[in-house]
Write a protein that holds these residues in place. Structure first.
Motif, PDB file in Angstrom:
ATOM      1  N   VAL A 187       0.837  -1.209   0.000  1.00 28.71           N
ATOM      2  CA  VAL A 187       0.000   0.000   0.000  1.00 28.71           C
ATOM      3  C   VAL A 187       0.864   1.248   0.000  1.00 28.71           C
TER       4      VAL A 187
ATOM      5  N   SER B 145       2.612   1.679  -3.389  1.00 30.64           N
ATOM      6  CA  SER B 145       1.616   1.997  -4.419  1.00 30.64           C
ATOM      7  C   SER B 145       1.110   3.420  -4.282  1.00 30.64           C
TER       8      SER B 145
ATOM      9  N   LEU C 207      -3.601  -2.937   5.663  1.00 30.73           N
ATOM     10  CA  LEU C 207      -4.116  -1.867   4.808  1.00 30.73           C
ATOM     11  C   LEU C 207      -4.213  -0.553   5.565  1.00 30.73           C
TER      12      LEU C 207
ATOM     13  N   ASN D 279      -1.912   2.717   4.754  1.00 26.32           N
ATOM     14  CA  ASN D 279      -2.515   3.997   4.370  1.00 26.32           C
ATOM     15  C   ASN D 279      -2.072   5.122   5.293  1.00 26.32           C
TER      16      ASN D 279
ATOM     17  N   ILE E 141      -6.622   1.749  -4.536  1.00 26.02           N
ATOM     18  CA  ILE E 141      -5.467   0.898  -4.241  1.00 26.02           C
ATOM     19  C   ILE E 141      -5.823  -0.134  -3.172  1.00 26.02           C
ATOM     20  N   SER E 142      -6.454   0.324  -2.081  1.00 28.09           N
ATOM     21  CA  SER E 142      -6.805  -0.597  -0.991  1.00 28.09           C
ATOM     22  C   SER E 142      -7.870  -1.597  -1.428  1.00 28.09           C
TER      23      SER E 142
END
Length: 409
Positions: free
Chosen positions: A37, A40, A334, A338, A378-379
């Motif tokens: 994550v 990305s 995740l 983030n 993305i997640s």
């Protein structure tokens, strides 16, 4: 609540789960998700931010779309823009058009006792968008954009200022030559210094009064060499260019900022490839680790699988339990990914921690584009791809015999 999801939550958040053999593999799975994550988010936000920043810098300096005379033949020396069929008011009325500004450009040389530099003098008038240009100013002010008299103030790039050892309020002589005529000399005062970080612009362009350029080019009052059209959104440039082209007349033509500097656009195109490649690599790494987590959990909980089958649970239900269990394991990864990724991006956005060499990247600071759609995508994308990739290995559960599983220790 459905049985598979309920049972998945019970074992995922069970206190007994913290001391079993799967603790290390679960940690590795979450770590891979968090890193995926983070990488990305940084790749997408900085990649898209760089593309947007470079395009906007090109367009905000010279217009998203420029209208020129066909007689100019791509020369830096402006020819008179034909008024035949040119419908400026209709162009200004287009929904995506923010503003327009007229100009006359002429090539020449700046010279002093220190050095000399080839330049393009871009003369601007009363419709000059000084507010848009201010973002490039690092010293001084913008020239007085007036069409009355001959204002001697010019704004030069930092690159030219360094080459000629100039600073604000210094004077400099410019030399312009025309075919079959003696050189034309003009004395200017530096009133501002700008920096776009785009080499093709900073190496050449100076901004001054339009009447100087008209005089050098032999134009009359009111005549212009071109019109810069600024759009509200650069992403609409390909859609708006044909609409504007229909309103410029057959003696003129339009040039998009994205076509005027093709080498820069080729550089920008690399970002799309790099972003896609890194996203694919991160997805592969996350999927491999999550599949590994699932297989370890299945092997470790073979006894539980046998008990569930004995109590009447179907293979499909047990597979759903383990897929849900594995996906629930991903959620902390995740969240942490983030938080760390967005935290780093916010620091970069507001403090510009990471610097770049503008000679190579056309930017001096790594820009960040925080788009909520991409952040959520993305997640969610990782969750969806992981869920799909877990379907095949979960069929291992159907191969487990209840009798042998209960005996398994």
């Amino acid at each position: 609540m459905k049985f598979p999801l309920y049972f998945s939550k019970k074992i995922a958040f069970s206190k007994d789960n913290k001391n079993n053999l799967s603790r290390v593999i679960v940690f590795i799975g979450r770590l891979s998700v968090a890193l995926g994550v983070i990488v990305s988010l940084i790749t997408v936000s900085t990649g898209l931010g760089s593309k947007k920043a470079i395009k906007e810098r090109m367009a905000d300096f010279s217009g998203h779309i420029s209208i020129k005379s066909k007689q100019s033949n791509n020369s830096y020396n402006s020819s008179i823009l034909s008024s035949d069929g040119l419908q400026i008011n209709k162009i200004k009325a287009l929904p995506d058009v923010a503003t327009t500004q007229s100009y006359v450009s002429v090539s020449g040389i700046l010279r002093n006792e220190h050095n000399f530099a080839g330049i393009i003098f871009k003369g601007v008038g009363k419709d000059f968008d000084a507010e848009r240009f201010k973002k490039f100013l690092i010293e001084g002010t913008t020239p007085k954009a007036s069409e009355i008299g001959y204002d001697s103030g010019i704004c030069i790039s930092k690159k030219i200022a360094n080459d000629l050892n100039l600073k604000v309020k210094d004077s400099i002589v410019a030399i312009f030559s025309k075919e079959n005529q003696s050189p034309i000399y003009r004395k200017f005062e530096v009133v501002g210094i700008y920096k776009t970080d785009i080499k093709m612009i900073d190496d050449l362009f100076i901004i001054g009064g339009i009447n100087h350029a008209r005089k050098i080019q032999g134009m009359k009052d009111g005549e212009v060499g071109g019109v810069d059209v600024f759009l509200k959104n650069i992403n609409n440039i390909d859609e708006d260019a044909p609409k504007i082209d229909e309103l410029v007349g057959y003696k003129n033509y339009t040039v998009k900022a994205t076509d005027e500097y093709p080498q820069i656009m080729d550089f920008i195109a690399i970002f799309d490839t790099n972003i896609a490649l890194i996203i694919v690599i991160m997805l592969v790494v996350v999927v491999i680790n999550i599949v590994m987590v699932l297989l370890i959990l299945i092997i470790e909980r073979t006894n539980s699988i046998g008990m569930l089958k004995t109590l009447g649970a179907s293979n499909g239900q047990i597979r759903a339990i383990f897929i849900n269990y594995t996906l629930l394991i991903m959620i902390p990864g995740l969240i942490i990914g983030n938080i760390i990724g967005l935290g780093f991006l916010l620091l970069q956005k507001y403090f510009g921690i990471i610097q770049l060499n503008p000679e190579n990247y056309y930017l001096s600071v790594v820009p960040v584009d925080l788009n909520l759609l991409y952040i959520l995508g993305i997640s969610l994308g990782m969750l969806i791809v992981s869920a799909i990739s877990l379907i095949l290995p979960s069929y291992l559960i159907s191969k487990i015999s209840p009798v042998k599983a209960i005996k398994y220790n």
